[in-house]
Design an enzyme around this catalytic site. Structure first.
Site, short mmCIF file in Angstrom:
data_model
loop_
_atom_site.label_atom_id
_atom_site.label_comp_id
_atom_site.label_asym_id
_atom_site.label_seq_id
_atom_site.Cartn_x
_atom_site.Cartn_y
_atom_site.Cartn_z
N SER A 40 13.62 -26.65 66.60
CA SER A 40 13.37 -25.22 66.42
C SER A 40 14.57 -24.41 65.97
O SER A 40 14.40 -23.27 65.57
CB SER A 40 12.84 -24.62 67.72
OG SER A 40 11.57 -25.13 67.97
N SER B 73 10.99 -22.85 65.46
CA SER B 73 10.42 -21.58 65.84
C SER B 73 11.43 -20.42 65.93
O SER B 73 11.03 -19.29 66.22
CB SER B 73 9.75 -21.72 67.20
OG SER B 73 10.69 -22.14 68.13
N LYS C 233 17.26 -14.82 70.50
CA LYS C 233 15.83 -15.12 70.37
C LYS C 233 15.08 -14.55 71.57
O LYS C 233 15.61 -14.53 72.68
CB LYS C 233 15.67 -16.64 70.30
CG LYS C 233 14.29 -17.14 69.98
CD LYS C 233 14.34 -18.66 69.81
CE LYS C 233 12.94 -19.21 69.58
NZ LYS C 233 12.94 -20.66 69.51
#
Lengths: 188, 524
Positions: free
Chosen positions: B195, B171, B76
């Protein structure tokens, strides 16, 4: 504690350890259950059975068939809470601006949302900083193990001179509301 | 070949059925073929191929570093990676190239993993849809799956090619989409309020949030220091255990990691479920839970009971306040953590330079989007002297109550809690954006947030397809530092439900053909 009995409360297809889950079809077995996703969350607390105060008959030894609690209607903020002074103060502290009316509304909604906390009784409860509070943080020995990466670090900065980061003159506070280019001035 | 699990591809590499460079090249071309998903921000093609070549050399010499040697992974974009742009999907860090690797990234590279690129996310990991970053929203690969498209035709929904695609959840949406669309075998996400688990459930992959303090946060650009954890996304529970074994352990550079030695484990499948005690928290039937998810939750509980486990109803009375408490604590910590972005040492810097304050204000004005600015301002409000006691301290007290709820439940003999992960299956982007980021986060984090409050490990396992043909996941929450037990239960459950593989051949009609010469005997 209740031991749940799941035997055959679902009519129809038999279940077991090897049940095939793909192509799950639900039919009308769970129409009593909570309705699908709705956008308006602020329903006033209604039927007392919905609040789980009375053991509803829909609890049939399985997962609760109805929601066990409801969202509470949020009370609008009293006017005095978010004044222009407070907004100005926040802009100075955060060094971030509200940009427009939507930004201010966002803050008001956030405060409204947070006000729900006051319904919880926290008498005698200590605040919790960290879940690891009953352990000691690790502290290493005070010996130099790494460094001399000046060049690498300076590389990321936009303005440097020799080994210095360049900053504009300091100790000059932000101009007052009247002198700033901020939306709040307009809203006055 | 890309559809197999990490363990299987690792075996294939060891036996020489495929080489690391071949694998890397296939993944890279598949990333190009799935570019419309917008899962990746930066693709580190050159460095990935170099790492793959080095791995190949090690395989040739018979000196591999471990199970992850040569395996393509994605990370990420809020983890620092040396030499590779790290943006957090924000203008503030656009063009920022970190001088060091985050500890978790370093651990993966030390094991020989091949880093394909950085995945897309919500700006600074704030959001539950992966829609608010500056590089655009991430599309859910299931929007293009045969399972979903067939159901659309059945329900006579005219599926316009591009306008009704679904969100991944957030997210860590980019990481989830990357794993789900077979472009990598494992991905790192971060988990502050769900997330990692939220997009994992929506994309039909396994999302593991380890115990707070087990995995190092050094190099993870922080959101909420007391709740952040690096999360692991993989296609099956076994793979998650392998990656966990590599990443877990004390890090001298992160003093919030515990010093207990971590023993990596091999997951066994238990045959005797009678010693297991599963808890069903009644407050997790929250308003808005879809009937399908509820039915799956019931079926899962049924499954455990039929196998001989004790299934018991428990109560976590402060669940409903978890999201409110998170809202206050998160915005407060964000207000503090985002203060480091002033333009002086890294990141975007405004050209206004009358004074430092003016420069900082202008830099932050230009660098942050509405969501981030909103949270900073709310956080500062809650931290004002007149509000500190009423909001921040109050939220910390509520946090203790929430954590105590879990402690009480686990003390009463429960081994693992079983709950839904999300309220329903995923929704189209055009519907998601009808409400603002804060409202959506408050709605979507409702089942995942409490585990972060209490710092407990949690894992979401894809369970079944909904009526629309979309994945629904169920969550298991375990005791602190008992990942082995949690993963054992999750693995058994995964084996029982046999979640179907996504069928992505349908992406052909997007004009992105997976070129035929790539199809080998390995493609199922």
């Amino acid at each position: 504690m209740w031991a749940l009995r799941f035997s055959r409360y679902i009519r129809g297809a038999p279940l077991g350890g090897g049940s095939h889950w793909a192509g799950l079809s639900l039919g009308s077995r769970f129409t009593q259950a909570a309705s699908g996703r709705s956008d308006s969350r602020q329903e006033a607390a209604g039927d007392p059975r919905q609040r789980g105060l009375v053991r509803p008959r829909s609890y049939r030894g399985g997962v609760y068939q109805n929601p066990t609690w409801q969202h509470v209607e949020q009370r609008p903020l009293p006017q005095k809470k978010v004044t222009v002074e407070v907004l100005d103060h926040l802009e100075r502290l955060a060094l971030v601006d509200f940009r427009d009316w939507e930004g201010v509304q966002r803050l008001e909604k956030a405060i409204q949302f947070a006000d729900q906390l006051h319904a919880v009784n926290t008498e005698g409860v200590e605040p919790m900083d960290s879940v690891l509070e009953d352990r000691c943080l690790y502290l290493r020995e005070d010996n130099i193990t790494e460094g001399t990466c000046t060049e690498e670090l300076l590389r990321n900065a936009r303005e440097t001179v020799e080994e210095y980061f360049i900053a504009p003159p300091g100790n000059i506070p932000l101009p007052k509301l009247e002198g700033r280019d901020t939306f709040l001035q307009v809203s006055e | 070949m890309l559809r197999v699990s990490l363990r299987e591809i690792s075996a294939a590499l060891k036996e020489g059925q495929v080489t690391p460079t071949e694998l890397c090249q296939r993944c890279l071309s598949f990333i190009k073929a799935t570019k419309f998903l917008n899962a990746y921000i930066t693709i580190a093609e050159e460095t990935a191929l170099k790492q793959a070549e080095e791995s190949e050399e090690r395989y040739r010499r018979g000196q591999i570093l471990g199970d992850l040697d040569g395996i393509p992974v994605a990370v990420k974009d809020n983890f620092n990676t040396a030499g590779i742009e790290t943006t957090c999907a924000s203008n503030m860090l656009k063009g920022y190239i970190p001088p060091y690797n985050a500890t978790v990234v370093q651990k993966l590279l030390d094991q020989g993993a091949v880093l394909l690129g950085k995945t897309n996310l919500d700006e600074f990991a704030m959001g539950s849809g992966s829609t608010d970053g500056i590089f655009g929203p991430v599309r859910n690969p299931w929007s293009y799956s045969r399972q979903y498209r067939d159901k659309c035709v059945q329900n006579s929904h005219p599926e316009k090619e591009d306008s009704n695609w679904l969100i991944t959840g957030g997210s860590s949406g980019g990481s989830a989409a990357a794993v789900s669309s077979f472009t990598c075998f494992a991905a790192l996400g971060s988990d502050t309020g769900g997330s990692t688990r939220n997009p994992a459930a929506h994309c039909g992959v396994v999302g593991l949030k380890p115990t707070y303090g087990l995995i190092s946060r050094h190099g993870l650009i922080p959101l909420v220091n007391s709740m952040d954890v690096p999360g692991i996304l993989t296609r099956c529970v076994d793979d998650a255990a392998i990656v966990l074994g590599v990443l877990a352990g004390h890090d001298p550079k992160d003093s919030t990691t515990v010093q207990d030695p971590f023993k990596s484990f091999e997951l066994t499948c238990f045959t005797d479920a009678s010693k297991l005690c599963i808890g069903i928290p009644k407050e997790y039937h929250a308003p808005g839970l879809s009937s399908e998810t509820l039915a799956l939750w019931s079926k899962a509980a049924d499954l455990f009971e039929n196998a001989g486990a004790k299934v018991i109803e428990v109560s976590l009375p402060h669940t409903r306040y978890s999201v409110v408490c998170y809202h206050v604590l998160c915005t407060s910590e964000v207000a503090s953590n985002m203060a480091r972005f002033d333009g002086l040492e890294y990141g975007h810097r405004s050209s206004m330079d009358k004074s430092t304050e003016v420069m900082y204000a202008a830099t932050r004005r230009e660098g942050f989007n509405d969501v981030v600015r909103g949270r900073i301002l709310s956080g500062n409000y809650f931290l004002l002297k007149q509000n500190y006691e009423n909001y921040f301290i109050k939220a910390q007290k509520v946090r203790r109550l929430i954590a105590k709820d879990f402690v009480n439940v686990f003390h009463s003999g429960i081994d693992v809690l079983l709950t839904p992960t999300t309220l329903s299956d995923t929704i189209p982007y055009v519907e998601f954006i009808k409400e603002d980021n804060r409202t959506r986060s408050a709605q979507d984090d409702i089942f995942t947030q409490a585990a972060n409050m209490a710092g407990l490990p949690a894992i979401t396992v894809p369970t079944a397809l909904s009526e629309k043909g979309l994945p629904v996941g169920l969550q298991f929450i375990g005791r602190a530092f008992q990942e082995q037990q949690l993963l054992t239960v999750a693995k058994w459950f995964e084996k029982q439900v046999k979640f179907p593989m996504i069928q992505l051949q349908g992406i052909m009609d997007h004009g992105h053909t997976v070129s035929h010469h790539q199809k080998s005997a390995f493609f199922s």
